[in-house]
Enzyme design. Structure first.
Site, PDB file in Angstrom:
ATOM      1  N   LYS A 203       0.830  -1.212   0.000  1.00  0.00           N
ATOM      2  CA  LYS A 203       0.000   0.000   0.000  1.00  0.00           C
ATOM      3  C   LYS A 203       0.869   1.268   0.000  1.00  0.00           C
ATOM      4  CE  LYS A 203      -3.103   3.048   0.844  1.00  0.00           C
ATOM      5  NZ  LYS A 203      -4.486   3.279   0.597  1.00  0.00           N
ATOM      6  N   CYS A 259      -4.320  10.862   1.291  1.00  0.00           N
ATOM      7  CA  CYS A 259      -3.429   9.690   1.245  1.00  0.00           C
ATOM      8  C   CYS A 259      -1.977   9.998   0.905  1.00  0.00           C
ATOM      9  CB  CYS A 259      -3.969   8.677   0.247  1.00  0.00           C
ATOM     10  SG  CYS A 259      -5.362   7.761   0.888  1.00  0.00           S
ATOM     11  N   LYS A 320      -8.882  17.677  -5.481  1.00  0.00           N
ATOM     12  CA  LYS A 320      -9.131  17.176  -6.833  1.00  0.00           C
ATOM     13  C   LYS A 320     -10.640  17.209  -7.054  1.00  0.00           C
ATOM     14  CE  LYS A 320      -9.763  12.332  -6.090  1.00  0.00           C
ATOM     15  NZ  LYS A 320      -9.400  11.013  -6.551  1.00  0.00           N
TER      16      LYS A 320
END
Ligand code: UDX
Length: 431
Positions: A203, A259, A320
């Site tokens: 990840k 993230c 975004k």
């Protein structure tokens, strides 16, 4: 599903859509109450509908009580937050470990405990240790199952994943996870089983690599500006090499969100702690940080080098499109830098303005892009919402004091903007 935040809610609702029986647990009673009434705590396309459908079908329920949910479960997913710890950038695992302690108390029968939250390598071992210490008698296995969901496209990403990663050392846990994901693997989604530590690292490595790819093309964009090349052409030419791939090569104001900034930082810390520093990732994070403020300088330059007393209009605040998430959004650094230099800032965003108000003071928030442009000396596109892709440039220009357009997402063609009388600048394209 412990944690009804972004990941927990999307994953829980999607699992319920497969026909699994899911309970989403959260300690925030107001959030649970709202969810029961069909109100979503986050903006995510399609989520409200999915939650409504699965709750009506009886497959999805919400609760503040962890005990009964865990006692009846074959698998318990930990999907609580792992924010960057204040001061050092390590992932803060206190919520994960608190959840593990609480889960331990209620385990019955063989249960798979799954960390879905993004956790550093070795966190699964600690979760296992915590549960074992609290319940030496319990029959359980701890599994890592990272999520790769993009905000704004999370449901599609969940249902059509590039891969499902299961980090499990226990064969019973592997079988249970394979069953849970069967509806996806039947649809040809690749399921990859690894060791728990590999899965935890996959990840972070994936996110760090993507962050690096974006940062690389951003640096190429600066170089393009210096040498008179066009970064979109360069990205296309580079991306057609199958070993590289064309995705995540859009130059812009730098990556933000919940993230990439947090996960790159956590990976850097883990790597340092283990004596294997990740220098490329360190540089990526530093370059990206500087880039956000550099975008403000670009706007100032477009205004002739001085914005004191000038009005700057910004279109797009979220990090975004298709999200109201403002976490680490480039807009924050841009607004702050412009205000520091004496500019007045007006802004519009289709959904993020409520969140933005909590972070950005002294901004005039406007209801439409055209309102936002009123009296502005320059207009900058910061987020590439679809709603900004086909603006009436003539109308925009008439509302402004000066026709200056700084397109930080390269969504307009230079000649179109110039035809509408704009002094136009963008990222990595010839001036
Ligand atoms: C990301 C990962 O894509 C996802 O797999 C992970 O689980 C969580 O983090 P997300 O943060 O929702 O998802 O958004 P993403 O679409 O990946 O964009 C991240 C940032 O990079 C945004 O600020 C975006 O504007 C920027 N970006 C992305 C670019 O600047 N250029 C690109 O080419 C792609």
């Amino acid at each position: 599903m412990i944690g009804a935040g972004y990941v927990g809610l999307v994953s829980g609702a999607c699992f319920a859509d497969f026909g699994h029986s899911v309970v989403c647990v959260d300690t925030d009673a107001r959030k649970i109450e709202a969810l029961r009434a069909g109100r979503m705590p986050i903006y995510e396309p399609g989520l409200e509908e999915l939650v409504r459908r699965t709750t009506a079908a009886g497959d999805l329920a919400f609760s503040t009580e962890l005990g009964p949910a865990v006692a009846g479960a074959e698998a318990v997913f930990i999907a609580v937050g792992t924010p960057a710890r204040r001061g050092d950038g390590h992932a803060d695992l206190s919520y994960v470990y608190a959840a593990a302690r609480e889960i331990a108390a209620h385990l019955t029968g063989f249960t798979v405990v799954v960390t879905k939250s993004t956790v550093p390598v070795g966190a699964g071992d600690e979760v296992e240790r915590i549960i074992r210490a609290a319940r030496p008698d319990a029959d359980f296995a701890v599994v890592s199952n990272p999520e790769f969901l993009r905000e704004g496209a999370a449901i599609g990403d969940f249902k059509r994943p590039d891969r499902i990663v299961i980090g499990a050392d226990d064969p019973r846990a592997r079988d249970a996870m394979a069953l849970i994901y069967r509806p996806l693997t039947l649809n040809q989604a690749p399921l990859m089983v690894t060791s728990r530590r590999s899965s935890e690292l996959i990840k972070y490595a994936a996110n760090a690599f993507l962050a690096m790819k974006i940062t690389f093309i951003n640096e190429m964009a600066d170089l393009c500006e210096a040498v008179g090349a066009d970064v979109q052409e360069v990205a296309r030419g580079v991306g057609m090499d199958k070993r590289i791939g064309g995705k995540f090569l859009h130059a812009g104001p730098g990556y933000g969100g919940s993230c990439f900034p947090k996960d790159t930082l956590a990976l850097i810390k883990t790597a340092q702690d283990h004596g294997a520093p990740a220098r490329l990732v360190e540089t990526t994070a530093a370059v990206n940080d500087q880039r956000k403020r550099a975008m403000a300088r670009k706007i100032v330059k477009a205004c002739g080098g001085d914005v004191r007393g000038k009005t700057i209009a910004l279109l797009g605040l979220a990090f975004k499109p298709n999200t109201d998430d403002m976490r680490d959004a480039p807009s924050i650094a841009i607004v702050t830098a412009l205000q520091d230099q004496g500019a007045r800032v007006r802004a519009h965003d289709p959904v993020a303005m409520e969140h933005a108000k909590q972070t950005l003071a002294d901004v005039v928030y406007c209801e439409t892009p055209y309102r936002c442009a009123e009296g502005a000396d320059a207009l900058a596109i910061v987020t590439e919402w679809d709603a900004y892709r086909a603006l009436d440039l003539e109308r925009l220009g008439r509302a402004m004091r000066e026709r200056r357009l700084i397109d930080l997402r390269n969504i307009y063609r230079p000649h179109e903007a110039r035809a509408a009388g704009f002094a136009y600048s963008s990222v990595g394209r010839p001036g």
